[in-house]
Every structure is written in structure tokens, then in C-alpha cells.
Design a protein around this motif. Sequence first.
Motif, PDB file in Angstrom:
ATOM      1  N   LEU A 290       0.822  -1.209   0.000  1.00  0.00           N
ATOM      2  CA  LEU A 290       0.000   0.000   0.000  1.00  0.00           C
ATOM      3  C   LEU A 290       0.857   1.261   0.000  1.00  0.00           C
ATOM      4  CD1 LEU A 290      -2.753   1.421   0.224  1.00  0.00           C
ATOM      5  CD2 LEU A 290      -2.494   1.310   2.715  1.00  0.00           C
ATOM      6  N   TYR A 291       1.892   1.289   0.847  1.00  0.00           N
ATOM      7  CA  TYR A 291       2.635   2.540   1.018  1.00  0.00           C
ATOM      8  C   TYR A 291       3.478   2.868  -0.209  1.00  0.00           C
ATOM      9  CZ  TYR A 291       4.765   6.400   3.506  1.00  0.00           C
ATOM     10  OH  TYR A 291       5.158   7.668   3.884  1.00  0.00           O
ATOM     11  N   THR A 292       4.138   1.872  -0.802  1.00  0.00           N
ATOM     12  CA  THR A 292       4.912   2.160  -2.015  1.00  0.00           C
ATOM     13  C   THR A 292       3.982   2.558  -3.156  1.00  0.00           C
ATOM     14  OG1 THR A 292       4.948  -0.213  -2.561  1.00  0.00           O
ATOM     15  CG2 THR A 292       6.865   0.695  -1.416  1.00  0.00           C
ATOM     16  N   HIS A 293       2.803   1.970  -3.199  1.00  0.00           N
ATOM     17  CA  HIS A 293       1.804   2.319  -4.216  1.00  0.00           C
ATOM     18  C   HIS A 293       1.380   3.780  -4.089  1.00  0.00           C
ATOM     19  CE1 HIS A 293      -1.735   1.376  -6.856  1.00  0.00           C
ATOM     20  NE2 HIS A 293      -2.266   2.368  -6.155  1.00  0.00           N
ATOM     21  N   MET A 294       1.003   4.179  -2.878  1.00  0.00           N
ATOM     22  CA  MET A 294       0.476   5.526  -2.670  1.00  0.00           C
ATOM     23  C   MET A 294       1.552   6.605  -2.797  1.00  0.00           C
ATOM     24  SD  MET A 294      -2.662   5.038  -2.492  1.00  0.00           S
ATOM     25  CE  MET A 294      -2.808   6.830  -2.614  1.00  0.00           C
TER      26      MET A 294
END
Length: 655
Positions: A290-294
Amino acid sequence: MSQPTIESVLQEKRLFHPPEAFSQSAHIKSMADYQALYDKAAADPQAFWAELAEQELHWFKKWDQVLDWQPPFAKWFVGGKLNISYNCLDRHLTTWRRNKAALIWEGEPGDSRTLTYAQLHREVCQMANVIKSLGVKKGDRVGLYMPMVPEAAIAMLACARIGAPHTVVFGGFSAEALKDRLNDATAKLVITADGGFRKDKTIPLKAAVDAAIANNSVPSVENVLVVQRTQQTVHMEPGRDHWWHERQVEASADCPAEEMDAEDMLFILYTSGTTGKPKGVVHTTGGYNLYTHMTLKWAFDIKDTDVYWCTADVGWITGHSYIVYGPLSNGATSLMYEGVPRPSNPGCFWDVVEKYGVNIFYTAPTAIRAFIKMGDDIPKARDLSSLRLLGTVGEPINPEAWMWYHSVIGGGKCPIVDTWWQTETGGFMLTPLPGATPTKPGSATKPFPGILADVVDLEGNPVGTNEGGYLVIQHPWPSMMRTVYGDDDRFRRTYWEHIPPKDGQYVYFAGDGARKDEDGYFWVMGRVDDVINVSGHRLGTMEVESALVSHPAVAEAAVVGRKDEIKGEDIFAFVTLEGTYNPSDELKNELKQHVVAEIGAIARPGEIRFADALPKTRSGKIIRRFLRNLASGEDLVGDASTMEDQSVLDKLREG
């Protein structure tokens, strides 16, 4: 640990607003939008991340609990099931992205290859089946020691697909460093290549693997899978070593993604520490995805039409998060380049930008300073008009390098995304959002939404405006490291015990000095521990000292960082010799080469100074601040009253 000091170079007042046209089409269009997101996340971090996780990722099963926080151990999306390889590949295959370029690869000799999402999916599934056929099961660790070729990304995604955590070791590390990391991770399989191309040289990777695992020195390794890249002759041990291209022919392209728990380990990545043994940073699946995506989506304003290029190596966290997982999860086109600027082709980066119409370019301040030295004529001879956004990573960028990057490479029209983050954080922590944030040369600006950052003193009290202090994070975030592999105590000591908790509230200690200016912008001032940042690569002083002392001529060594115009910092070593050895230039060169053999070329000392003795306290601790002063040619600063023998400094100064 010394209190950080403010460098005068950071008294920067220039302000650059996002171009209006950029802001109009950006994901985050204004500071009002940023502030609304930031306030929403600060008010209820769990609800903020849960909403994004539901909107942005595919889940086989939704989580039961957003965050389980037992300081300093966090679990995110507890009970949730997903697969990051599925999120990077499978979910795009039912859309028009199926035939979109996922990876564009440019080899150093000029060969190239493009893989669509459908083609990349097929190759990942084949490699996943090959890995399984070599006895690797869910939970087994796989070591990767690869050049910058598509198979490196394919191998990472294949491991993730079957639930086998990977540990990627940078191809510039020595056989000894590789051995240590494979042993610590108890890797069952190693994936490598016959060699790689770098700076017009052929790097013998397979030979280094052979040396690392010789004589059963890594007993956990059962098989070695070898990609044919350079066509050089290599030894292939019968029964142990396998050619990737031969196994691929037999492999099925059908390999359903394993349903992984959100907290299942995705990878271990080793980073330098202040003690000799590198730290195995553990990242898990759901929060990291999630964090690398966002962060990629918002900080680089990624669009489906972009050709995005991060110049890092996949052996570093930047390559993990922002060449492979972040871009592919977003369905972006990610460019990989095997080469680096070199005397035979100093303009190779700009050739690649021109050839592929790169829109977003992400590189290190070290590279930018090297480009400045090469002169403006080289980039100006290329068409860089496709660029719309620039980024920097690895260390703070000095304002004048920022200005050159902005004007010469960006043509004065490209926002610059100056990112601060670490292997341990998984993704950007401080960063402009390019359609929203006015930028100041040299500042990473403000925290990403959901990141509660501050600058404090050693008691955990916030420091005043423009006062130096310690950069801390005050609330868990999804991509935070979960532990040091096999060493929870070291995790707790290194990151959570430097600043005492207040009212039971633990804070993450980043190990960097920083200040906040009157606009709330963060200025990161570099390491406050004994880690040297060479060209954006963190090296523990103890690692280099241990390598030096392992040479029979060396009795004792102390290593410090010295500012370097190109690298940011260079390694300066003070060495005392065993009684039968005499100082000489030949011995200096031999010791430098010995460090290269033990750790890798990135750890080569820039200078070695021989000494009869090193400055120590009466309790025997080396006083490094004096050595830093000496290395930099500065006056000695600080109290010398605790020194055992003050004549040592005089001799060192004369030397």
C-alpha cells in the motif's frame, strides 16, 4: 551522540511554486488539498490507511483489524490476504494495460527489451515454477545477486508470488559480503547471472557466488539458478547449478499467486549499521504494498501515459520500492537501465531520456554533482523536453546542485521531488507533492500524508524553529520495517530507545539530524551516528574498520566520513600498523584493495593515513570527532580533557 548543527548552506529562502498547468492535472492539486489529506490522516490514521487500502489494492480477503500496535512492533491489516505480485501484474491483465509496457530495459552495451504486463506476467509465472521445482517453499528465503536486467525484477516478483521472501544483495558487493548476508538469511536458493556489464567492464557475478558458498560456507544454499547475460565461461556445479534459460523452456506459465497474510515477510534487505554486522531489515506484504503504491502515485504524480525512470539498482531499497513494486502496482511503465555514466559515454543517461521520451526522472544528488562537473554541454546536446518531473534520493541535495538540476535538466519547468526516506521506512516519508507543494532548494519540504514527523532533542521535546535536533516519526505507518531479521532486541535498541517515550508514546528514531523552518519545512542535515553516506549508499564505519583490521598489517583502524564534492561523503581511514610493517604508498593501495575485496568497491577508502596511535579516552574509546576534524582539515573542536594521551593528536596533525 552529538547534537546536530545547522549548516549555513541550509539558510535557503528561494521558493518555487508548481507550474499552474502541472497542478491542474495533478492527483493532489494544491496545498489546501494536501493539508486536508494530512489533517484527515492525522486525525484518524487507521481510517485513512484503511480507506486507501480498500480503494487501491486487490485483497483476496479483507483484514480484521487495521493496526495492532505493541510498541515497537506493528502489524497492519491483520488477517488480510493479498499478494503483491498479483497487485503488480494479474489485476492489470483484465484492463487495457495488458498490452502496455510494464518494463522497458536498456542494457549497457546498447541492447534493449520491452515487456508488456502480459509478457512480464508470463515470465514471472515461469520463474516462480522454476523456483518451486528447485525445492523452494513458502517461507524459504531466496538470495538474489543480479545485474540490472529484467530477470532481477522477474525474480523478485516470482519469489513474492509463491511467498518466498527474497534478499537482494547489490551486485557490487564482494563474495565475503554476499556470504554473510546469505548466511544470516539462511537462503535456500541463490539466483544470479554469469556476469553483468558496468562501466564498460564485465563483472563476474557467478564467480563471486561460487566463492561465497565454497566449502559449504553457506550450508543452507541447495541450488544456484544462473541467468545468461555476458556469455562468459563460468563453472557450473553438476546438480547444484542450473541455467535459467534451460529451466524456463520446461516451465509452465500457469502459477496462481499464493494468498499471503498481510504480515507475511516479503523481503529482507541488509543495511549498514554502526556495529560490524549489517542489519537485515524485514518488510512485510500488505503495508509495504500500500505505502509504495500511494507514495509513488502522489509524490511522482504517476500517470498511465508516463515513462518513469528511477536510476537506482534493484539491490537497494530505492530499486525495490520505486523500480519494481511501487510502479508496477500502479500499472506504470518503469524503465530499467543496466549502465551508469562512464568516461566512454558520459551522456548515457540523457541518451536514454531522449530515446524513450522519459517523463519522470529520479536519481541521486551524487549523480547530479557528477553531471555538473561534466559540463552543461552534454545534457544540452540531447532533447530532454519530454521530462515533466524530476526527483532526488539518497541524501540531502545541496541547493546549488538543486538549482542546476532544475534549470539545466528540467528547463526551469519541472517540479523537483526531493525525497527523504530510508531502507527501514520502505517509502518516502518527507516529500513534496509536485502539484501542490512550493519547493525550496535543499529541503524535502513536508511529511507525506499519514506521516507524523517532528524534530526533537534527546529527551523527546520539540526543538524551536530552525534549531537542530533529531528527526523522529511519532506514529506507526504501513511500510515501516517490522524488525531486524532474527534480532528483535537490536531492532528495539537501534530505532526505539534513543528517544525516551513520552506518556507511553514511542517514537521512531531515524538517526538523522534535521531542523524545521518557519514554514514547517524539514531540512535534513545528515547522519548523527557512525554511518557514512557514500554516493547515497550507507556504510557502517565498523564494517570498513573490520575489513581493514582483517588485513595482517593492521593493528587498529578508525574510519570517518569526509565531505566530498561528488560523493557527498568519502571514507577517510586512520590506521595503526602491526610492528613488523612500515607505512608506504604500496601498503595504502593494498589496504584499499583489501577493503574492496571484503565489502565491495563502494567501500574503498578515499584516503588512508597511518598513525602510531589513535586518540582515545581513558576508557579506551576512540574520539571520532577529532578524527573527523583532522580528516576535513578543520580546527579541533571539543573537550580533550578525557583523552588519554594528547600528544597523539599532534602527531596525527603533523602526519
